[in-house]
Design an enzyme around this catalytic site. Structure first.
Site, PDB file in Angstrom:
ATOM      1  CB  SER A 169      -0.890  -0.303   1.446  1.00 51.62           C
ATOM      2  OG  SER A 169      -1.456   1.307   1.351  1.00 51.62           O
ATOM      3  CE1 TYR A 175      -4.877  -1.754   5.174  1.00 48.60           C
ATOM      4  CE2 TYR A 175      -3.388  -0.026   4.418  1.00 48.60           C
ATOM      5  CZ  TYR A 175      -3.970  -0.914   4.260  1.00 48.60           C
ATOM      6  OH  TYR A 175      -4.156  -1.035   2.771  1.00 48.60           O
TER       7      TYR A 175
END
Length: 260
Positions: A146, A158
């Site tokens: 990501s 995250y």
């Protein structure tokens, strides 16, 4: 037919990037094990693949569990004779879709993010490498990272899990190189087409509001939201022989976001 005759496993194949990639891999000639924690969703993906003339089988799997990951990879060998490609593509978002600050996370939320986003990739990489070495002839691993693991995007835990995915990818690339094993990662930016937006109550697919799509696209210099098909197209390149001399790459699919 960039993947003609290849045997591929795609996790998270029940929706979003996983489903789009399974369809694209099959269209390029691969035989695909479609894996997901939802048997219903992944069986629908297989029906879509078969409807277009491709070959696929469905496997229900919890990728945070080692025995289930081993069984998933064994399915590729059982059905198609060998394993050539693994796409580790499962992920869950920051609680409250980015609204949770670091201090807001509970230990249970931290453990769940690490288990799904990072441990699953470790397990997939570990057992794919073991399989590739046993078979001989190399193999390809692709991981979903990501932009949140490349820059400060929001969602501290995250982002940390995705940073871990990136470092695992580089390590596998270096350790696997003498055995003809390549490893790369996709790093998408804002994708309203995925379950991340659904988890935040913003809808998914046809239910997405125009405003949610507009906001996602506005984060990127090119002005467009990232689609599952954008990621699938990049995935085909990275796992194919077109990228035969490409390994250890963290490829942003981000409309120019990290270039600013």
């Amino acid at each position: 037919m960039l993947l003609d005759g290849k045997s591929a496993v795609v996790t998270g194949a029940g929706s979003g990037v996983g489903r789009a990639t399974a369809l694209r891999f099959a269209a390029e000639g691969a035989r695909v094990v479609c894996a997901d924690i939802s048997a219903e969703r992944v069986e629908e993906t297989v029906r879509l693949v078969e409807k277009t003339g491709g070959t696929a089988v469905a496997v229900r799997v919890d990728v945070a569990e080692e025995s289930e990951v081993v069984g998933m990879l064994d399915s590729a060998v059982e059905h198609f004779g060998r394993l050539d490609i693994l796409f580790n593509n499962v992920g869950i978002p920051t609680p409250r879709l980015g609204g949770a600050l670091l201090e807001d996370h509970t230990v249970a939320e931290f453990d769940r993010l690490v288990a799904v986003n990072l441990r699953s990739v470790f397990l997939g990489c570990k057992h794919a490498v073991l399989r590739f070495k046993e078979q001989g002839g190399g193999g390809v691993i692709l991981n979903t990272g990501s932009v949140a693991g490349l820059v400060g995007w929001g969602g501290a835990v995250y982002g940390a899990t995705k940073g871990g995915v990136h470092q695992l990818t580089r390590a596998v690339a270096i350790e696997g190189a003498p055995f003809g094993i390549r490893a790369n990662a996709l790093c998408p930016a804002a994708m309203p087409q995925t379950n991340f937006f659904a988890a935040g109550g913003l809808g998914q697919g046809a239910e997405l509001s125009e405003e949610a799509v507009r906001q996602a696209g506005a984060q990127h210099p090119l002005g467009k939201p990232i689609t599952a098909e954008d990621c699938a197209a990049a995935a085909v390149y990275l796992v194919s022989e077109s990228a035969g001399n490409v390994t250890g790459v963290l490829l942003p699919v981000d409309g120019g976001y990290v270039a600013r």
